[in-house]
Design a protein around this motif. Structure first.
Motif, PDB file in Angstrom:
ATOM      1  N   UNK A 197       0.833  -1.210   0.000  1.00 53.26           N
ATOM      2  CA  UNK A 197       0.000   0.000   0.000  1.00 53.26           C
ATOM      3  C   UNK A 197       0.867   1.260   0.000  1.00 53.26           C
ATOM      4  N   UNK A 198       1.753   1.323  -1.002  1.00 46.36           N
ATOM      5  CA  UNK A 198       2.704   2.422  -1.110  1.00 46.36           C
ATOM      6  C   UNK A 198       2.387   3.295  -2.315  1.00 46.36           C
ATOM      7  N   UNK A 199       2.651   4.577  -2.181  1.00 45.59           N
ATOM      8  CA  UNK A 199       2.626   5.489  -3.308  1.00 45.59           C
ATOM      9  C   UNK A 199       4.022   6.087  -3.447  1.00 45.59           C
ATOM     10  N   UNK A 200       4.385   6.404  -4.686  1.00 45.16           N
ATOM     11  CA  UNK A 200       5.732   6.884  -4.974  1.00 45.16           C
ATOM     12  C   UNK A 200       5.691   8.363  -5.322  1.00 45.16           C
ATOM     13  N   UNK A 201       6.539   9.126  -4.656  1.00 53.23           N
ATOM     14  CA  UNK A 201       6.782  10.509  -5.053  1.00 53.23           C
ATOM     15  C   UNK A 201       8.151  10.506  -5.724  1.00 53.23           C
ATOM     16  N   UNK A 202       8.207  10.560  -7.060  1.00 46.47           N
ATOM     17  CA  UNK A 202       9.485  10.434  -7.764  1.00 46.47           C
ATOM     18  C   UNK A 202      10.431  11.607  -7.552  1.00 46.47           C
ATOM     19  N   UNK A 203       9.949  12.683  -6.955  1.00 45.58           N
ATOM     20  CA  UNK A 203      10.810  13.830  -6.660  1.00 45.58           C
ATOM     21  C   UNK A 203      11.638  13.595  -5.393  1.00 45.58           C
TER      22      UNK A 203
END
Length: 155
Positions: free
Chosen positions: A132-138
């Protein structure tokens, strides 16, 4: 804009442990374009233990200072994978626990040679969904570097 409070944010790169394999402090690249996660491995040898299929392999971690770790894990399956360079190959698949931040959950890894790649571990979208992860590519290294201390209490 919608927010998802039940999801944990990670960056494009994170520190992970693979405690069932005895591997600590591995830099992993998050790859949302890959379905399955991949672990850099060589000397891959399938074998049978107590009537079940297993695989032993040498896992490689680190880039400047290479570390080799001999591992054994139950074999989940052999999967046909199309790599980023367009080549199709059969890869062994294992399932093992992943520790990232204060969380611990099982994911599948394909075993493949990644010696020409900067990151020895890729975390694919199935692992992100399961965690249940979301990625912030910054961002990079958002989560604390995991330790092997008290992993039994990790969520």
């Amino acid at each position: 804009m919608k927010t998802f409070d039940h999801l944990n944010v990670i960056g494009l790169r994170e520190w992970i442990n693979l405690p069932d394999l005895g591997m600590v402090g591995i830099r992993a690249k998050i790859d949302t374009g890959a379905s399955t996660s991949t672990l850099h491995a060589s000397d891959i040898q399938p074998f049978e233990r107590d009537g079940e299929q297993w695989v032993r392999f040498t896992a490689h971690i680190g880039t400047l200072v290479q570390s080799r770790h001999r591992c054994e894990a139950p074999l989940v399956t052999v999967k046909r994978i199309k790599s980023s360079n367009g080549q199709t190959q059969n890869r062994y698949v294992i399932r093992t626990n992943l520790s990232l931040g204060d969380r611990l959950w099982p994911i599948e890894f394909t075993l493949a040679c990644r010696k020409t790649m900067r990151y020895r571990v890729l975390l694919g979208s199935k692992a992100l969904i399961a965690g249940q992860l979301v990625v912030n590519p910054a961002l990079t290294y958002v989560q604390d570097k995991p330790s092997l201390i008290d992993l039994s209490g990790a969520q």
